[in-house]
Design an enzyme around this catalytic site. Sequence first.
Site, PDB file in Angstrom:
ATOM      1  N   CYS A 180      55.733  -5.807  86.257  1.00  0.00           N
ATOM      2  CA  CYS A 180      55.193  -7.082  86.739  1.00  0.00           C
ATOM      3  C   CYS A 180      56.237  -8.197  86.671  1.00  0.00           C
ATOM      4  CB  CYS A 180      53.937  -7.498  86.001  1.00  0.00           C
ATOM      5  SG  CYS A 180      53.113  -8.838  86.893  1.00  0.00           S
ATOM      6  N   CYS A 354      51.269  -9.081  93.102  1.00  0.00           N
ATOM      7  CA  CYS A 354      51.543  -9.820  91.882  1.00  0.00           C
ATOM      8  C   CYS A 354      50.664 -11.065  91.862  1.00  0.00           C
ATOM      9  CB  CYS A 354      53.040 -10.188  91.845  1.00  0.00           C
ATOM     10  SG  CYS A 354      53.508 -10.895  90.281  1.00  0.00           S
TER      11      CYS A 354
HETATM   12  C1  LIG Z   1      52.593  -8.484  80.424  1.00  0.00           C
HETATM   13  C2  LIG Z   1      52.307  -7.614  81.597  1.00  0.00           C
HETATM   14  C3  LIG Z   1      51.610  -8.152  82.690  1.00  0.00           C
HETATM   15  C4  LIG Z   1      51.330  -7.353  83.791  1.00  0.00           C
HETATM   16  N1  LIG Z   1      50.615  -7.912  84.830  1.00  0.00           N
HETATM   17  C5  LIG Z   1      50.263  -7.132  85.869  1.00  0.00           C
HETATM   18  C6  LIG Z   1      49.428  -7.660  86.907  1.00  0.00           C
HETATM   19  O1  LIG Z   1      48.991  -8.809  86.861  1.00  0.00           O
HETATM   20  N2  LIG Z   1      49.098  -6.853  87.939  1.00  0.00           N
HETATM   21  C7  LIG Z   1      49.539  -5.556  87.999  1.00  0.00           C
HETATM   22  O2  LIG Z   1      49.192  -4.863  88.955  1.00  0.00           O
HETATM   23  N3  LIG Z   1      50.343  -5.041  87.040  1.00  0.00           N
HETATM   24  C8  LIG Z   1      50.703  -5.779  85.978  1.00  0.00           C
HETATM   25  N4  LIG Z   1      51.486  -5.264  84.968  1.00  0.00           N
HETATM   26  C9  LIG Z   1      52.165  -3.953  85.168  1.00  0.00           C
HETATM   27  C10 LIG Z   1      51.298  -2.752  84.894  1.00  0.00           C
HETATM   28  O3  LIG Z   1      50.697  -2.823  83.635  1.00  0.00           O
HETATM   29  C11 LIG Z   1      52.178  -1.506  84.987  1.00  0.00           C
HETATM   30  O4  LIG Z   1      52.865  -1.525  86.218  1.00  0.00           O
HETATM   31  C12 LIG Z   1      51.360  -0.236  84.889  1.00  0.00           C
HETATM   32  O5  LIG Z   1      50.792  -0.135  83.610  1.00  0.00           O
HETATM   33  C13 LIG Z   1      52.238   0.985  85.201  1.00  0.00           C
HETATM   34  O6  LIG Z   1      51.563   2.167  84.912  1.00  0.00           O
HETATM   35  P1  LIG Z   1      52.399   3.446  84.391  1.00  0.00           P
HETATM   36  O7  LIG Z   1      51.387   4.500  84.163  1.00  0.00           O
HETATM   37  O8  LIG Z   1      53.540   3.693  85.276  1.00  0.00           O
HETATM   38  O9  LIG Z   1      52.996   2.990  82.988  1.00  0.00           O
HETATM   39  P2  LIG Z   1      52.162   2.742  81.658  1.00  0.00           P
HETATM   40  O10 LIG Z   1      50.811   2.224  81.977  1.00  0.00           O
HETATM   41  O11 LIG Z   1      53.028   1.912  80.780  1.00  0.00           O
HETATM   42  O12 LIG Z   1      51.969   4.207  81.038  1.00  0.00           O
HETATM   43  C14 LIG Z   1      53.022   5.043  80.669  1.00  0.00           C
HETATM   44  C15 LIG Z   1      52.497   6.027  79.637  1.00  0.00           C
HETATM   45  O13 LIG Z   1      53.464   7.049  79.422  1.00  0.00           O
HETATM   46  C16 LIG Z   1      53.490   7.363  78.044  1.00  0.00           C
HETATM   47  N5  LIG Z   1      54.798   7.936  77.713  1.00  0.00           N
HETATM   48  C17 LIG Z   1      55.993   7.301  77.637  1.00  0.00           C
HETATM   49  N6  LIG Z   1      56.966   8.153  77.287  1.00  0.00           N
HETATM   50  C18 LIG Z   1      56.375   9.365  77.136  1.00  0.00           C
HETATM   51  C19 LIG Z   1      56.876  10.663  76.767  1.00  0.00           C
HETATM   52  N7  LIG Z   1      58.157  10.871  76.480  1.00  0.00           N
HETATM   53  N8  LIG Z   1      55.987  11.690  76.706  1.00  0.00           N
HETATM   54  C20 LIG Z   1      54.668  11.503  77.012  1.00  0.00           C
HETATM   55  N9  LIG Z   1      54.160  10.292  77.354  1.00  0.00           N
HETATM   56  C21 LIG Z   1      55.002   9.240  77.410  1.00  0.00           C
HETATM   57  C22 LIG Z   1      53.245   6.029  77.355  1.00  0.00           C
HETATM   58  O14 LIG Z   1      52.758   6.201  76.037  1.00  0.00           O
HETATM   59  C23 LIG Z   1      52.238   5.378  78.292  1.00  0.00           C
HETATM   60  O15 LIG Z   1      50.905   5.600  77.891  1.00  0.00           O
HETATM   61  C24 LIG Z   1      51.762  -6.006  83.830  1.00  0.00           C
HETATM   62  C25 LIG Z   1      52.441  -5.463  82.721  1.00  0.00           C
HETATM   63  C26 LIG Z   1      52.692  -6.265  81.621  1.00  0.00           C
HETATM   64  C27 LIG Z   1      53.394  -5.659  80.426  1.00  0.00           C
END
Ligand SMILES: Cc1cc2nc3c(=O)[nH]c(=O)nc-3n(C[C@H](O)[C@H](O)[C@H](O)COP(=O)(O)OP(=O)(O)OC[C@H]3O[C@@H](n4cnc5c(N)ncnc54)[C@H](O)[C@@H]3O)c2cc1C
Length: 422
Positions: A180, A354
């Site tokens: 984000c 966003c």
């Molecule tokens: C402060 C903040 C504000 C945000 N605001 C917005 C918004 O307004 N709108 C929006 O759409 N998005 C927003 N986001 C972004 C959004 O949260 C992320 O883009 C989204 O969570 C991505 O999903 P993901 O599954 O790729 O990663 P994540 O949700 O981070 O999940 C990754 C997972 O992989 C696991 N993992 C990591 N390494 C390993 C490993 N080696 N083995 C097994 N598991 C592992 C972790 O434990 C985690 O659970 C924001 C994020 C933050 C931090």
Amino acid sequence: MIKLHYLRVYAFSIRQVHSQIAILGGGTAGLNVAAQLIADGHAIPQQIRIFEPMKMHTYQPGWTMVGGGLYDINKTLQPMEKVLPKNVIVSDSPVTKINPEENQIQTFDGQKYTYDQLVVATGIRTDFDQIKGARKYLEDPNSPVASIYHYKYASKMNRLVDEFEGGKLVFSEPQMPIKCGGAPQKIVYLSQDRLRKRGIKFDIHFYKTVALIFGVPKYAEILTDVCQRKQINCHFKQKLVEVQDHIAIFEDQDTKELKSVTFDLLHLVPPQVPAKFIAASGLGDAAGFCNVHPNTLQHIKYKNIWSLGDCSSLPTSKTAAAVMAQTPILVKNLIRTWKKGLEPIPSYQGYTSCPIFTSQSTLLLAEFKYNSELDETFPIFQSNESRLMFYLKKDFFPFAYWQFMVKGLWGGRDGFRFFKGA
Ligand SMILES: Cc1cc2nc3c(=O)[nH]c(=O)nc-3n(C[C@H](O)[C@H](O)[C@H](O)COP(=O)(O)OP(=O)(O)OC[C@H]3O[C@@H](n4cnc5c(N)ncnc54)[C@H](O)[C@@H]3O)c2cc1C
């Protein structure tokens, strides 16, 4: 009897456990893929193994609202077993290596697993330690340093702004990519509005590592006006490298000169990096993100490996909204190639969104795709700050996430999902 028991343990430990579909990460992306595979009838839960070491699933978009005084932290956390689809198999040891030639996964506890199809969804790791001294001051409850990029420090931000009695606030934004990209400035506007309402005297400085307020010209223009109106002093090409007692040290990105800036409250955003095992397993691009085709989400080299979300190389802004758009495309392409022997369809065009809070009651909804091209759903409400969009983001998006997304029933801006087969 005892001998037989040992034999069984031994047999288990040397066997490679096989799963038809292995999903690395039970965050927004991994959970959404699993839920849609099941909801659409492509897989039964027992065919899916999710690798996820965390006990809590986090709704990270809520952390900006927590730090901004709009939301309760407890509404952003749910026990993993409550949100993962019932009866999927979970391995809670972190993945340390993939051997893509052997379709094999290795975890930290030494166990090995094999798969037919692999989805890499391990997100991007916040690396607070790249900023010297950051952790020490974040952890100290008496120090005026916080960050919405961690649930603990987001609550601290809320408290610090509540207790702030006047002076200088400094906000930082690191080099991209981060999750984000708009969040570092959302918290600037939310904090400014809270302090303004309390009638406190303050001075706000926003230090960005890059040279622009926002990457899409239409929104950059609106946000430049917002900063001017709110008297926010923007400093570009300044990277936070160290935190000391009430002093932030920035490095000028052109001259590399270091500058000390005093503060009464510092909000910092950590640099972010993909998990090391992606590059170490030969799956990464030059920056270590899982190297997939930008339109099909299939790995560039390995046809049975897929990636989406923050850990993927997809050249778009890393958001949960992007994950909502990517998931149905990934699921469809995975099933087409695996079950039907067809080619994947190159249909992902980089959609991301966003929602930028500009005050405690207004929001600018930015929606765009690859090459920063606009891709708006409600253009009428997206040419300026909107109250309607504020409530959509604050109340409706979290509701849709917990009620529909976790069940595979949420299609992001496509709304409620009915069956969307391959
Ligand atoms: C402060 C903040 C504000 C945000 N605001 C917005 C918004 O307004 N709108 C929006 O759409 N998005 C927003 N986001 C972004 C959004 O949260 C992320 O883009 C989204 O969570 C991505 O999903 P993901 O599954 O790729 O990663 P994540 O949700 O981070 O999940 C990754 C997972 O992989 C696991 N993992 C990591 N390494 C390993 C490993 N080696 N083995 C097994 N598991 C592992 C972790 O434990 C985690 O659970 C924001 C994020 C933050 C931090």
